[in-house]
Design a protein around this motif. Structure first.
Motif, PDB file in Angstrom:
ATOM      1  N   ARG A  49       0.817  -1.533   0.254  1.00 37.84           N
ATOM      2  CA  ARG A  49      -0.288   0.141   0.145  1.00 37.84           C
ATOM      3  C   ARG A  49       1.220   1.280  -0.159  1.00 37.84           C
ATOM      4  N   PHE A  50       0.537   2.131  -0.154  1.00 37.47           N
ATOM      5  CA  PHE A  50       1.059   3.388   0.084  1.00 37.47           C
ATOM      6  C   PHE A  50       0.593   4.081   1.070  1.00 37.47           C
ATOM      7  N   GLU A 702      -9.588  -1.153   2.501  1.00 36.34           N
ATOM      8  CA  GLU A 702      -9.176   0.045   1.603  1.00 36.34           C
ATOM      9  C   GLU A 702      -8.964  -1.493   0.375  1.00 36.34           C
ATOM     10  N   THR A 739     -10.154   3.847  -2.395  1.00 34.74           N
ATOM     11  CA  THR A 739      -8.668   5.066  -2.412  1.00 34.74           C
ATOM     12  C   THR A 739      -7.320   4.084  -3.350  1.00 34.74           C
ATOM     13  N   GLN A 740      -6.813   5.813  -4.140  1.00 34.16           N
ATOM     14  CA  GLN A 740      -5.622   5.457  -5.525  1.00 34.16           C
ATOM     15  C   GLN A 740      -4.747   4.839  -4.629  1.00 34.16           C
ATOM     16  N   ARG A 741      -4.011   5.195  -2.927  1.00 33.79           N
ATOM     17  CA  ARG A 741      -3.390   4.824  -2.686  1.00 33.79           C
ATOM     18  C   ARG A 741      -2.890   2.947  -2.574  1.00 33.79           C
ATOM     19  N   ARG A 743      -3.194  -0.220  -5.647  1.00 31.47           N
ATOM     20  CA  ARG A 743      -3.473  -0.116  -7.307  1.00 31.47           C
ATOM     21  C   ARG A 743      -3.231  -1.192  -8.060  1.00 31.47           C
TER      22      ARG A 743
END
Lengths: 801, 220
Positions: A49-50, A702, A739-741, A743
């Motif tokens: 994850r980011f 997430e 979330t874009q965290r 991908r």
């Protein structure tokens, strides 16, 4: 940790892998920021994850959960192929030149090393490790080829083993962009230069896998190849996720060790003390002192009852029966009705254990359960869960209210092995008592019962030296500290440190590693609080670090074989040519009576060969870390086609993990679990704290934007998640965090989505939620049986409103 | 002009929210009842019970993810809109040049909350007066720094001498630019005469090295 928190400021490149350091160890960022500010250090964050760590990192490398060995193996290959290792260090301080038996081999089809055999009891495989041993020369010494060219030498075996771990192949396995991957390899490998230090810090994202121990090994190999062990800013740094969990491990909270990392005696091999000592004491290295530490421990346990004639009470020690008694195995015994009672001391397995819903079900098989905690836990209240009928449950539950850490005095060991005293701040409310008070009362009552009524084996209890009461009959913690530190039996005077311990019964010591931490009643070292003046960050007069107040272990390696520091800017120890003696900013971790050349022959003093083990026969599942998929994996093993997950890992339950393509379709997404900074472990402390509940009020999952769009999931809506463990059940509910965290990842040519959940919630307390660990599998590492929390498969759907 | 200020360095902020809970603890502010609404940020708004909080913003720049966090709250403006809007003089500059609300003089008209460009003033309906960050006036009076900055582990929130912090910030921004972060910047609020709280920002957010229009406070 081999180093310590403050030492992070000396790193040139820091790799946070399998640990979200900003989230779970926020104070670490103080020192990382200092390194970045003062010397332009770079932070690499390797995480699916980011994360909050990624947010402040210089480079984020997303990898699929459970592929750390592939990532690290790729880095090993990158270092070897591009000749980026610290050659002088590798030649002098590691076992790279050592020769391995000629019949050692590895089969790239099955992913198995030589010596493999079936282990039907564990439904897995095991190894006969004789072909992994060093060759011997004519004098019986370990044979080596200092040119490191022999095909049998460790360096060449490693080149061969990791030849297939190319950047392209690894990118395909871990699901990362190849250029980002290669950049991370390039950046970290720059620390192989003389004068540079690279720091790898990790946590449960490295260890909680069916190949967790090998992940740690891989980190050790990389740091040894790059010459990053033993010097300021380097090291293999395990960041502990709980206050004093380092101390708990040192004190042997795990079943397979005794205090100070001595193996628990085994019934089959260690019938007598002499058997134990002769088999467990190596011929060289610091552990040759083990008899002194072990006999002193027995003296601390059994006091005047421990004499030479009765093997110092050795026969009273419980022995291992050869079976696994770790968490997963223990609950299996409970499921089978083999356990009568359980004491859960600051432990909440009903939330924290893998396949936790099963754990709560098995708990009903107990006759009694004791829970010692600050609040009522899900474990203590398993019978209150929705769907359970208390009338059907006969388990008697006792809840003992415990004092919180600020309500009691005592010492704690931090991740950097610093043992620091913590003073009591306020009284505990109501009937809450310190853990020490509770264990003292429990023991005294048990001893009285055994003394009055006898019992099956009363000796281990009635002969125990347990006199920690003060004149008022209350526990006196200083008496416990004295025993841990060690003392001379005759005079009762405290020993200076473990160098004074003896194997003849003249000394007693509760934990040799801690010896010296409380050797002065008026001014115990663990209470010292004097900052240093050198400015290097060792702070030798602040608290006490085991062993012997060393702040960086293996620090002989901070200097070259002649005794000159690799990095003169931050020297740890050095040889003074003028005075012909060793000097340093740290306590030397070697015999300072030796000249530089002599001490350079065995800088890793704990090991018989004295060298860092790039190749090691120690672990049960292979001498070199190899890529195995997690037990629940979305893909075939791209390196070893016939291997799936770790073949040595025990299969506890049948039909428990995803092994067929049909199941992979049913549970297509990779699930990982983790913590957030606002909550702590199973949340039993923090979910009863309104300010923290305000910040993190609900369990969430997430999900990346693409998957959310595919499944019609909106940000903040309710979703249900299920896994093979909850087959044919509705699954658990959580809020979606789109979330874009996260991908999607391309793995083996196929798109894979990773979803993530914190595991802090349960059905008790002020803030309730589903238990994320109901989803995770009960599989573990073959060496440690640590469960594979970090990678499994799941499916997810929107809940109907 | 204040001699002691708070500096917020968003490039060092890890979003641990120690500042947020330290504020609640020191000022004994009750917890709000919240729900998870798809972001780590909570509570969603400033209120009479929430005087400071960390905002979280995700940003996508040509496929590259960023996640920005920063501590926000009252800026203690020198030229403060809330003071101008207050009809009774309840809002005033203290002897520490911080902006404070005198609850005895406050009539609960709420003009200040409407006037504040940063939307950080809350309104206590039960007590009928406005509430906001006090810059821990009680702590300043006793020689302590504000609770929020005392809790920050990374140096993202620093309390200190105005001149020193401006010098440090200028140097840090220069260094960050040298290290390749060409858009690093330092927001010192001259446009609004904000003298209490300075921001040193890692300004990839948004794409332009922005000042007030791009200030995260306004993106709610």
């Amino acid at each position: 940790m081999t180093n310590h928190w403050i030492d992070y400021q000396h790193s040139d490149v820091i790799m946070a892998i399998g640990g979200n350091t900003a989230e779970n160890h926020p104070v670490s960022m103080k020192w990382i920021e200092r390194a970045r500010e003062n010397k332009g250090a770079k932070l690499i964050c390797v995480d699916p994850r980011f994360t909050r760590t990624a947010a402040v990192s210089d480079l984020h490398v997303p990898l699929r959960p459970g592929t750390n060995t592939a990532y690290l193996g790729g880095l090993i290959r990158y270092i070897l192929e591009n000749e980026l290792y610290h050659e002088e260090y590798v030649r002098s301080y590691t076992n790279a030149p050592f020769l391995i038996q000629g019949d050692f081999s590895f089969d790239a089809l099955t992913g198995l090393f030589s010596g493999v055999e079936d282990d039907p009891l564990r439904s897995a495989k095991r190894y006969d490790r004789s072909s992994w041993q060093y060759q011997k020369d004519e004098y019986g010494h370990d044979a080596a080829d200092t040119s490191m060219q022999s095909p049998d030498c460790v360096l060449q075996l490693m080149r061969k083993h990791y030849a297939d771990y190319t950047v392209d192949k690894i990118a395909e396995i871990i699901g990362c962009d190849r250029d980002v991957l290669e950049e991370s390899y390039r950046l970290f490998a720059t620390t192989g230069q003389r004068g540079k230090a690279g720091n790898i810090l990790y946590a449960m994202g490295i260890t909680q896998f069916t190949h967790g121990a090998q992940n740690v090994r891989a980190i050790g190999i990389i740091q040894s190849l790059l010459g990053n062990m033993g010097l300021a800013g380097g090291g293999v740094n395990a960041q502990r996720g709980q206050s004093n969990v380092q101390g708990a491990t040192d004190m042997a909270i795990l079943y397979h060790i005794m205090p100070g990392y001595m193996g628990t005696p085994q019934q089959a091999h260690h019938a007598s003390l002499a058997d134990y000592l002769s088999q467990e004491t190596p011929e060289a290295g610091w552990w040759t002192n083990k008899p002194k530490y072990f006999v002193s421990l027995l003296k601390a346990f059994y006091g005047r009852h421990a004499v030479e004639d009765n093997e110092f009470g050795y026969q009273w020690l419980p022995k291992l029966d050869g079976n696994d008694h770790s968490h997963i195995a223990m609950y299996k015994s409970m499921a089978e009705g083999d356990m009568e009672g359980l004491i859960c001391w600051a432990d909440n397995p009903a939330v924290s254990g893998p396949t936790a819903s099963d754990k709560r079900r098995y708990t009903a098989n107990l006759k009694w359960l004791v829970s010692v905690d600050l609040f009522e836990t899900e474990t203590a209240s398993f019978w209150k869960e929705t769907g359970k009928n208390p009338e059907d449950i006969d388990t008697e539950v006792f809840v003992l209210p415990a004092a919180a850490s600020y309500e009691r005095a005592g010492n704690k060991a931090n991740s950097g092995r610093w043992i620091q005293w913590q003073w009591k701040v306020q009284d505990a409310p109501g009937e809450c008592q310190s853990d020490l008070w509770i264990v003292n009362e429990l023991f005294k009552r048990l001893r009285d019962l055994y003394a009055e009524e006898g019992g099956t084996v009363p000796e281990p209890i009635v002969n125990m030296a347990w006199q920690y009461d003060d004149s008022g009959g209350q526990i006196d913690i200083v008496k416990v500290c004295q025993e841990i530190n060690g003392f001379h039996v005759d005079s009762g005077s405290l020993v200076e440190n473990f160098l004074a311990l003896q194997d003849d019964g003249s000394t007693a010591c509760g934990n040799w590693l801690y010896s010296g931490y409380y050797n002065d009643l008026d001014r115990p070292p663990c209470k010292r609080r004097e900052p240093e003046t050198e400015g290097i960050g060792s702070h030798l007069q602040w608290a006490y670090a085991w062993p012997l107040n060393r702040r960086i272990v293996y620090n002989r390696c901070s200097a070259d074989p002649e005794g000159k520091p690799w990095n003169p800017d931050v020297p740890q120890v050095w040889w003074d040519d003028q005075t012909w003696e060793w000097k340093g900013h740290d306590v030397p971790d070697f015999n300072t009576g030796l000249t530089p050349i002599n001490s350079s022959r065995a800088p890793f003093i704990m090991l018989p060969e004295g060298k860092a083990r790039l190749f090691s026969a120690f672990l049960s599942d292979g001498p070199l870390p190899s890529h195995y998929e997690p037990a629940d994996s979305p893909t075939a093993n791209l390196l070893y086609p016939e291997a799936s997950f770790n073949p040595i890992s025990q299969r506890f339950y049948e039909n428990h993990v995803v092994e067929t393509d049909a199941d992979r379709e049913k549970y297509p997404h990779v699930l990982t679990t983790y913590r957030v900074v606002e909550h702590y472990q199973t949340g039993i402390m923090t979910r009863n704290m309104p300010w923290l509940n305000e910040m993190m009020p609900e369990l969430f999952v997430e999900i990346d934007e693409e998957l959310a769009a595919e499944l019609g999931i909106d940000n903040g809506c309710r979703v249900a998640i299920t896994s093979k463990r909850l087959e044919n059940q509705a699954g658990i509910e959580a809020k979606a965090c789109v979330t874009q965290r996260l991908r999607p990842m391309m793995v083996n040519g196929r798109k894979v989505h990773v979803v993530g959940m914190p595991f802090h919630w349960g059905f008790m307390g002020m803030n309730k939620g589903a238990v994320a660990n109901d989803l995770t599998p009960s599989v573990g590492d073959p060496n440690t049986t640590i469960p594979e929390f970090k990678a499994s498969l799941c499916s997810i759907r929107r809940c109907d409103e | 002009m204040r001699s002691q200020i708070c500096l917020i360095d968003t490039s060092k902020c890890i979003g641990c929210r120690a500042c947020q809970s330290a504020c609640k603890q020191w000022n004994q502010l009750p917890a709000e009842s919240t729900t998870f609404a798809g972001t780590y940020e909570n509570p969603p708004y400033f209120s009479c019970m929430t005087w400071t909080k960390v905002v979280f913003r995700e940003h996508n720049d040509n496929g590259r993810t960023s996640w920005y966090m920063s501590k926000q709250g009252c800026m203690h403006c020198t030229d403060a809109a809330c003071i101008l809007a207050c009809p009774t003089g309840a809002i005033h500059h203290t002897d520490h040049e911080t902006v404070a609300i005198n609850e005895i003089k406050c009539i609960g008209c709420n003009y200040c909350a409407a006037a504040c460009a940063f939307r950080v003033i809350g309104f206590d309906r039960s007590a009928n007066f406005a509430k906001k960050c006090t810059f821990c006036y009680d702590r300043l009076e006793n020689g302590y720094e504000p609770a929020c900055s005392s809790a920050c582990p990374t140096g993202a929130l620093v309390f200190g001498d105005r001149g020193d912090l401006i010098n440090q910030s200028t140097q840090r921004v220069t260094r960050m630019r040298q290290q390749g972060n060409t858009q690093a910047g330092f927001f010192h609020g001259n446009a609004l005469k904000i003298q209490g709280v300075f921001y040193r920002m890692r300004i990839e957010y948004p794409a332009q090295p922005g000042f007030i229009d791009h200030f995260p406070v306004f993106v709610t």
